[in-house]
Write a protein that holds these residues in place. Structure first.
Motif, mmCIF file in Angstrom:
data_model
loop_
_atom_site.group_PDB
_atom_site.id
_atom_site.type_symbol
_atom_site.label_atom_id
_atom_site.label_comp_id
_atom_site.label_asym_id
_atom_site.label_seq_id
_atom_site.Cartn_x
_atom_site.Cartn_y
_atom_site.Cartn_z
ATOM 1 N N GLY A 148 -2.149 7.591 -10.978
ATOM 2 C CA GLY A 148 -1.665 8.968 -10.961
ATOM 3 C C GLY A 148 -0.245 9.059 -10.436
ATOM 4 N N ARG A 149 0.072 10.162 -9.771
ATOM 5 C CA ARG A 149 1.429 10.355 -9.269
ATOM 6 C C ARG A 149 1.743 9.366 -8.162
ATOM 7 N NH1 ARG A 149 1.816 16.459 -7.679
ATOM 8 N NH2 ARG A 149 2.853 15.537 -5.874
ATOM 9 N N PHE A 150 2.929 8.765 -8.251
ATOM 10 C CA PHE A 150 3.300 7.715 -7.299
ATOM 11 C C PHE A 150 3.435 8.269 -5.884
ATOM 12 C CE2 PHE A 150 4.773 3.692 -6.010
ATOM 13 C CZ PHE A 150 5.860 3.854 -5.177
ATOM 14 N N ASP A 151 3.930 9.497 -5.732
ATOM 15 C CA ASP A 151 4.089 10.022 -4.373
ATOM 16 C C ASP A 151 2.727 10.268 -3.728
ATOM 17 O OD1 ASP A 151 4.348 13.566 -4.374
ATOM 18 O OD2 ASP A 151 3.855 12.356 -6.136
ATOM 19 N N HIS A 152 1.724 10.624 -4.524
ATOM 20 C CA HIS A 152 0.366 10.757 -4.001
ATOM 21 C C HIS A 152 -0.151 9.411 -3.504
ATOM 22 C CE1 HIS A 152 -0.995 14.718 -6.151
ATOM 23 N NE2 HIS A 152 -0.345 14.942 -5.042
ATOM 24 N N GLU A 153 0.080 8.382 -4.306
ATOM 25 C CA GLU A 153 -0.371 7.037 -3.921
ATOM 26 C C GLU A 153 0.283 6.616 -2.609
ATOM 27 O OE1 GLU A 153 -0.664 4.098 -7.151
ATOM 28 O OE2 GLU A 153 0.314 2.695 -5.784
ATOM 29 N N MET A 154 1.576 6.846 -2.471
ATOM 30 C CA MET A 154 2.271 6.493 -1.226
ATOM 31 C C MET A 154 1.747 7.316 -0.057
ATOM 32 S SD MET A 154 4.353 4.006 -1.728
ATOM 33 C CE MET A 154 3.240 3.312 -2.935
ATOM 34 N N GLY A 155 1.471 8.588 -0.303
ATOM 35 C CA GLY A 155 0.896 9.435 0.742
ATOM 36 C C GLY A 155 -0.452 8.892 1.208
ATOM 37 N N LEU A 157 -1.460 5.686 1.015
ATOM 38 C CA LEU A 157 -1.194 4.465 1.778
ATOM 39 C C LEU A 157 -0.739 4.831 3.185
ATOM 40 C CD1 LEU A 157 0.612 2.221 -0.868
ATOM 41 C CD2 LEU A 157 -1.687 1.921 0.065
ATOM 42 N N ASN A 158 0.053 5.901 3.289
ATOM 43 C CA ASN A 158 0.526 6.309 4.602
ATOM 44 C C ASN A 158 -0.633 6.754 5.497
ATOM 45 O OD1 ASN A 158 2.623 6.638 6.499
ATOM 46 N ND2 ASN A 158 2.692 8.834 6.113
ATOM 47 N N CYS A 161 -2.046 3.770 7.088
ATOM 48 C CA CYS A 161 -1.117 3.255 8.112
ATOM 49 C C CYS A 161 -1.166 4.112 9.377
ATOM 50 C CB CYS A 161 0.315 3.223 7.578
ATOM 51 S SG CYS A 161 0.559 2.034 6.240
ATOM 52 N N ARG A 162 -1.305 5.422 9.196
ATOM 53 C CA ARG A 162 -1.338 6.331 10.355
ATOM 54 C C ARG A 162 -2.617 6.170 11.167
ATOM 55 N NH1 ARG A 162 1.393 12.095 8.741
ATOM 56 N NH2 ARG A 162 1.324 12.509 10.953
ATOM 57 N N ILE A 177 -7.805 -2.135 -1.082
ATOM 58 C CA ILE A 177 -6.702 -2.283 -0.132
ATOM 59 C C ILE A 177 -7.192 -1.819 1.233
ATOM 60 C CG2 ILE A 177 -4.350 -1.577 0.468
ATOM 61 C CD1 ILE A 177 -4.172 -0.401 -2.389
ATOM 62 N N LEU A 204 4.215 -3.241 4.315
ATOM 63 C CA LEU A 204 4.626 -2.005 3.642
ATOM 64 C C LEU A 204 5.686 -1.220 4.395
ATOM 65 C CD1 LEU A 204 4.011 -0.189 1.158
ATOM 66 C CD2 LEU A 204 2.437 1.055 2.630
ATOM 67 N N GLY A 205 5.512 -1.067 5.690
ATOM 68 C CA GLY A 205 6.368 -0.123 6.400
ATOM 69 C C GLY A 205 7.436 -0.774 7.242
#
Lengths: 259, 196
Positions: A148-155, A157-158, A161-162, A177, A204-205
């Motif tokens: 789907g949308r890449f920014d959703h995927e990054m969100g 993953l974040n 991480c959080r 993952i 990643l970060g």
């Protein structure tokens, strides 16, 4: 440094007793708004709490019957009823919302909160609010976090991480993952019947000055990793155990076998 | 490609869309596909001995270093199929654009496009509102950013710190036709692509 064990036993038809005498995990399942992986009924079976994040309810409603083509769609939908639907409610269709409400699903409308993603809201619900759940050994399984949308995927993953002290596994048809926090040494028990052999370790970060592994075709040995330089992708698990130690949080990813 | 032209003869479509080069470690291409394009004159560059770099990495180096007859002074490499599928492949592809930070490389899927905004420059992004947006994001991939500043977004950054595990800019919205970005760190810019 303490040892942390990881095992994808939630991908097995039945979860075997843990040979390492770790306490058994309580699974919670979150469905996000992407196509359901083909093994979603298996995750559902292991889950003691099942949530849909907003449009994830549309996916459950539309796609679960497709995984049981010989059965009546209505029966399948009643059988796969989520405990909770939570999110900002801007994607869920009205008829889907009404259907699950009539079945008794708890609806938590967080449309006023635009600061956190739907997955974030679901994780905090599971961690802080969900009643009757043994949270001492919790593992949150998330379907639909990738694609789907890449920014959703990054969100998404974040979010893992959080919430680095929680076990959260992101799942798609192709990969899983999860985070390997730097606070622990890690033993990953490979379920070779359902996962592998392709794998990777991703800083990643933050760059990692030093990571060391065993059990991979291209093991790391005090190796530096960073985006722009070396990251471990298209690696191969050589057996049924991988160990990882790093000065930095790493994402572990492994391929999921096609049936 | 023939599926995108359902009214036409598949064979005609395949000939019209003939690649100049097929490069990689050749462990996925089907035999009959390789033979078909070889017979049409496509250059086949077999790098099966090189297991240290991804297929995308190999193609980028080919374009940058070898391709004849190409004006490389203002080059932009468009990449389709870099996202989705195996997650480690996707990360490997993102790493290629981070590694070749002085080249313009755009990763494209049906839903999104992504490219790097190197920290060495201030950036002006002209939004083609008929085909992209409004959903966008700025991602501090690989390294935290101590300070990023933007204009043109619904939630602009103002000397804002970003890092994985903390704040990253996702589900943002472009408010007009121009976005500016300046940061102390390389950022990934991503914007949604409109359906038709």
């Amino acid at each position: 440094m303490d040892l942390m064990h990881h095992s994808s036993s939630f991908l097995l038809p039945t979860i075997p007793p843990d040979p390492h005498h770790c306490p058994s995990l309580t699974y919670a399942l979150v469905l996000l708004n992407q196509s359901l992986p083909r093994f979603t009924p298996l995750l559902w079976k292991h889950g003691q709490l099942r949530l849909c994040a907003d449009g994830g309810a549309n996916r459950l409603y539309d796609e679960m019957p497709l995984l049981f083509p010989l059965e009546d769609a209505s029966d399948v939908r009643c059988r796969y009823k989520p405990d909770v639907i939570k999110g900002d409610m801007d994607s869920i269709r009205t008829e889907v919302l009404d259907f699950y409400m009539s079945l008794g699903t708890k609806i938590i409308d967080k449309s006023h909160d635009q600061d956190t993603t739907d997955l974030h809201k679901c994780v905090t619900y599971i961690r802080d609010v969900a009643p009757n759940l043994d949270k001492s050994n919790l593992c949150i399984l998330v379907a639909g976090a990738l694609g789907g949308r890449f920014d959703h995927e990054m969100g998404n993953l974040n979010v893992i991480c959080r919430f680095s002290s929680l076990r959260i596994v992101l799942l798609s048809d192709d990969s899983l993952i999860h985070l390997l926090p730097r606070t622990h040494r890690h033993e990953i028990h490979i379920q070779t019947s359902v996962e592998g052999p392709h794998c990777g370790l991703i800083p990643l970060g933050m760059p990692s000055r030093s990571s060391t592994t065993t059990g991979l075709q291209w093991d790391l040995n005090n190796t530096e990793m960073r985006f722009g330089g070396l990251i471990s992708t298209s690696n191969i698990v050589t057996g049924d155990k991988v160990t990882v130690q790093s000065d930095s949080d790493l994402l572990w990813t492994i391929s999921i076998k096609k049936l | 490609m023939p599926l995108l032209f359902p009214q036409e003869d598949a064979s005609d479509v395949r000939r019209r869309y003939k690649p100049d080069v097929i490069k990689g470690d050749m462990d996925s291409i089907r035999r009959e596909v390789l033979d078909f394009y070889t017979s049409l004159g496509t250059e086949i560059v077999d790098k099966s001995h090189d297991q240290d770099t991804t297929d995308l990495h190999k193609c980028v180096t080919y374009i940058r270093d070898f391709a004849p007859g190409l004006d490389k002074s203002d080059l932009c490499i468009l990449v389709a199929g870099a996202l989705g599928g195996r997650f480690d492949h996707e990360m490997g592809n993102l790493n290629v654009i981070c590694h070749f930070s002085s080249l313009r490389i755009v990763l494209l899927s049906d839903d999104s496009l992504i490219y790097l905004l190197p920290r060495t420059h201030r950036h002006e992004i002209h939004i083609q509102t008929s085909v992209e947006g409004p959903h966008c994001g700025l991602i501090p991939i690989g390294m935290p950013s101590r300070s990023s500043t933007t204009t043109g977004l619904q939630w602009d950054l103002n000397n804002t710190e970003m890092k994985f595990g903390g704040l990253i800019s996702t589900s943002n919205i472009v408010t007009g036709e121009k976005v500016t970005v300046q940061s102390d760190s390389d950022l990934l810019w991503t914007i949604s692509i409109k359906k038709l």
